[in-house]
Design a protein around this motif. Structure first.
Motif, PDB file in Angstrom:
ATOM      1  N   UNK A  69       9.739 104.215  62.327  1.00  0.00           N
ATOM      2  CA  UNK A  69       9.472 103.123  63.258  1.00  0.00           C
ATOM      3  C   UNK A  69       8.690 103.666  64.444  1.00  0.00           C
ATOM      4  N   UNK A  80       9.353 103.507  67.522  1.00  0.00           N
ATOM      5  CA  UNK A  80      10.168 104.114  68.574  1.00  0.00           C
ATOM      6  C   UNK A  80      11.035 105.266  68.077  1.00  0.00           C
ATOM      7  N   UNK A  98      24.907  98.464  52.046  1.00  0.00           N
ATOM      8  CA  UNK A  98      23.523  97.977  52.006  1.00  0.00           C
ATOM      9  C   UNK A  98      23.277  97.026  53.187  1.00  0.00           C
ATOM     10  N   UNK A 154      18.754  99.626  60.719  1.00  0.00           N
ATOM     11  CA  UNK A 154      17.297  99.491  60.873  1.00  0.00           C
ATOM     12  C   UNK A 154      16.949  98.770  62.179  1.00  0.00           C
ATOM     13  N   UNK A 198      17.235 101.298  64.886  1.00  0.00           N
ATOM     14  CA  UNK A 198      16.151 102.278  64.934  1.00  0.00           C
ATOM     15  C   UNK A 198      14.866 101.638  65.442  1.00  0.00           C
ATOM     16  N   UNK A 199      14.661 100.404  65.052  1.00  0.00           N
ATOM     17  CA  UNK A 199      13.441  99.727  65.488  1.00  0.00           C
ATOM     18  C   UNK A 199      13.447  99.482  67.007  1.00  0.00           C
ATOM     19  N   UNK A 200      14.624  99.129  67.528  1.00  0.00           N
ATOM     20  CA  UNK A 200      14.679  98.759  68.952  1.00  0.00           C
ATOM     21  C   UNK A 200      14.874  99.950  69.866  1.00  0.00           C
ATOM     22  N   UNK A 201      15.654 100.927  69.450  1.00  0.00           N
ATOM     23  CA  UNK A 201      15.999 102.003  70.383  1.00  0.00           C
ATOM     24  C   UNK A 201      15.469 103.368  69.953  1.00  0.00           C
ATOM     25  N   UNK A 202      15.126 103.536  68.699  1.00  0.00           N
ATOM     26  CA  UNK A 202      14.596 104.815  68.250  1.00  0.00           C
ATOM     27  C   UNK A 202      15.627 105.717  67.620  1.00  0.00           C
ATOM     28  N   UNK A 203      16.887 105.308  67.604  1.00  0.00           N
ATOM     29  CA  UNK A 203      17.914 106.129  66.964  1.00  0.00           C
ATOM     30  C   UNK A 203      18.731 105.282  66.011  1.00  0.00           C
ATOM     31  N   UNK A 204      19.214 105.881  64.933  1.00  0.00           N
ATOM     32  CA  UNK A 204      20.005 105.111  63.968  1.00  0.00           C
ATOM     33  C   UNK A 204      21.473 105.049  64.390  1.00  0.00           C
ATOM     34  N   UNK A 215      21.847 106.130  70.040  1.00  0.00           N
ATOM     35  CA  UNK A 215      20.697 105.330  70.471  1.00  0.00           C
ATOM     36  C   UNK A 215      20.043 105.861  71.739  1.00  0.00           C
TER      37      UNK A 215
END
Lengths: 154, 362
Positions: free
Chosen positions: A31, A33, B130, B137, B140-146, B149
């Motif tokens: 992604x 970020x 699942x 996801x 990860x998309x918003x903060x960069x960590x799975x 964060x």
């Protein structure tokens, strides 16, 4: 039996794309970020202020001002992004790739000025210092002269 | 009277990924007492306040536990903000609650998968994880960590999340809700699940009160304890909030409460996304906590009430940081729920309590 109740979902999964992937061979696009590790953009822009070192919670950055040396330990780094945010020169960037697998977790990346650049920098700094000293001396002399002029008048 | 035997359970056990040791005292096949022993993953994180300043300590609190990571950073940040008198923006408050509820969904889905795996219900385990992956996801998309964060910080929320992204989250969650309903129904309506869980590991309302239980474990025994009722942060903006309760007090009730809490969290997120205000997400933080200033904060983690206490010493380092986590409150109740259970039911009882050992030991 629960297995039959889940049957609809399981049957659908038969015709859908697999939610898993064969990881080491197939990698997902990171992604925008995603935080992997940091990198120095240009060492010549760095002023070696050491702010990144002070902000780092994992002690993964070592800055030596006298030697003009910036060292980064990617396997100590927790990719928290605080150094990137604190850099006054915006000279650090967060990369999406994570550090690769290693047998030596102590390895580091060093960014350093070349000896010529160091000499040049030292010369420039000395010049600046001399200029500042000269300016200060001139200012002092002027002040003294003014004080001398002021005395007879008063 | 038959002879008593002691059977060790853990620290390594297939149903629990985390190390906790229980000495189960058995009479025939029935557990009469359980003696817990913890301390396998103690890391001395509270002591680290002497080495890391108050802005760096956010990252330490996040690493207390992988599942409750956002909750811990949120609790710590709120505590320090209260200590220093910082007022954060409304948008940051909303974002914090949205991400806290998302992490509750992710925690409960992880638990559902582990429970199904404990049963040997592999298909349900795979489907639950699942669905959890979709939530990861979003993180990860918003903060960069799975999992970790680094999004919540003293002074607000570090990453600006646009309104379009938030609407995207709602769409993902609506899709997730449908699939989740199917798998939750499969679990709760299944006759073999019912026969293994109804009436097992019973804990009465009085016992829950006596042991000061917290979280879904207490709510399954009909005890109305939920820190979200206090309305701290954006929880106060919700039009209505009713904690999910059950009066059965057995393993099945605990599952039921947790399963419904996921749907409740989705509702909370939908409501907050609809009325999130515009504005900045971070306010600049200057100075350090005053000497001998102290404060406390409570927060509803996925597993129950967590308590944070901080004391300043005039410098940027704190004098003391104390965190009490929900599982350490619930251990007494876990022992009570275990006594009287069959040996074969012990994994089920422990799984429905959902202990988080890394939180407990810090």
């Amino acid at each position: 039996m629960g297995v039959f109740k889940l049957g609809g979902m399981t049957l659908k999964s038969l015709f859908k794309k697999a939610p898993t992937r064969r990881y080491p061979y197939e990698k997902r696009e990171p992604f925008e970020r995603t935080r992997g590790q940091i990198d120095m953009i240009d060492i010549h822009d760095c002023i070696f202020c050491g702010l990144c070192q002070r902000k780092c919670p994992a002690d993964s950055i070592v800055v030596d001002r006298n030697e003009s040396r910036w060292e980064y330990f990617p396997y100590k780094c927790v990719a928290c992004d605080s150094c990137v945010r604190s850099c006054p020169k915006h000279d650090l960037k967060m990369m999406q790739e994570r550090p690769s697998i290693t047998t030596n977790a102590k390895e580091s990346r060093v960014y350093e000025l070349t000896p010529e650049e160091k000499e040049e920098k030292a010369r420039r700094e000395a010049e600046k210092k001399a200029q500042a000293a000269a300016k200060a001396a001139a200012a002092k002399a002027a002040k003294e002269a003014r004080a001398k002029e002021d005395v007879p008048e008063s | 009277m038959s002879k008593r035997t002691v059977i060790p359970f853990g620290p390594q056990h297939p149903v629990l990924p985390e190390p906790v040791h229980l000495d189960l005292v058995l009479e025939d096949e029935r557990v009469v007492n359980a003696i817990p022993r913890i301390g396998y993953v103690h890391r001395g994180l509270e002591k680290l306040v002497e080495k890391r300043d108050y802005t760096q300590f956010v990252y330490v609190t996040e690493r207390i536990c992988g599942i409750c990571s956002f909750g811990h950073s949120l609790g710590y940040s709120q505590c320090i903000e209260q200590l220093m008198g910082i007022e954060i923006t409304d948008r940051a408050e909303y974002l914090r609650v949205i991400f806290h509820e998302l992490s509750r969904i992710h925690s409960h889905l992880l638990w559902l998968g582990l429970l199904a795996d404990g049963f040997g219900f592999e298909a349900l385990f795979m489907h639950a994880w699942r669905l959890r992956e979709q939530v990861l996801d979003i993180f990860e998309e918003c903060t960069g960590g799975r999992v970790i964060f680094s999004a919540c910080d003293v002074g607000g929320f570090r990453q600006e999340v646009s309104n379009e992204t938030l609407k995207g989250i709602v769409i993902v969650l609506e899709r997730l809700r449908e699939e989740y309903r199917t798998i939750a129904k499969t679990l709760l309506d299944d006759s073999s699940v019912k026969s293994r869980m109804v009436g097992v590991g019973y804990l009465s309302h009085e016992q829950a009160k006596e042991y000061s239980m917290v979280g879904p474990f207490a709510r399954a025994s009909g005890l109305e304890v939920d820190e979200r009722l206090l309305g701290v942060g954006a929880y106060g903006e919700l039009s209505s909030f009713e904690p999910i309760l059950s009066d059965q007090g057995d393993c099945y009730a605990r599952c039921d409460v947790r399963v419904k809490e996921v749907l409740q969290s989705i509702d909370i997120i939908n409501e907050l996304v609809a009325k999130i205000p515009e504005g900045d997400v971070m306010v600049p933080v200057k100075g350090s906590p005053e000497k001998d200033a102290e404060t406390m904060m409570t927060l509803e983690q996925p597993r129950g009430q967590a308590f944070y206490y901080a004391k300043g010493n005039g410098s940027k380092f704190l004098a003391r940081m104390r965190i009490r986590t929900p599982t350490s409150q619930n251990i007494a109740g876990m022992v009570a729920a275990l006594s009287g259970a069959e040996l074969a039911d012990v994994p089920m009882v422990i799984l429905t309590i959902d202990p988080c050992i890394s939180c407990t030991e810090r």
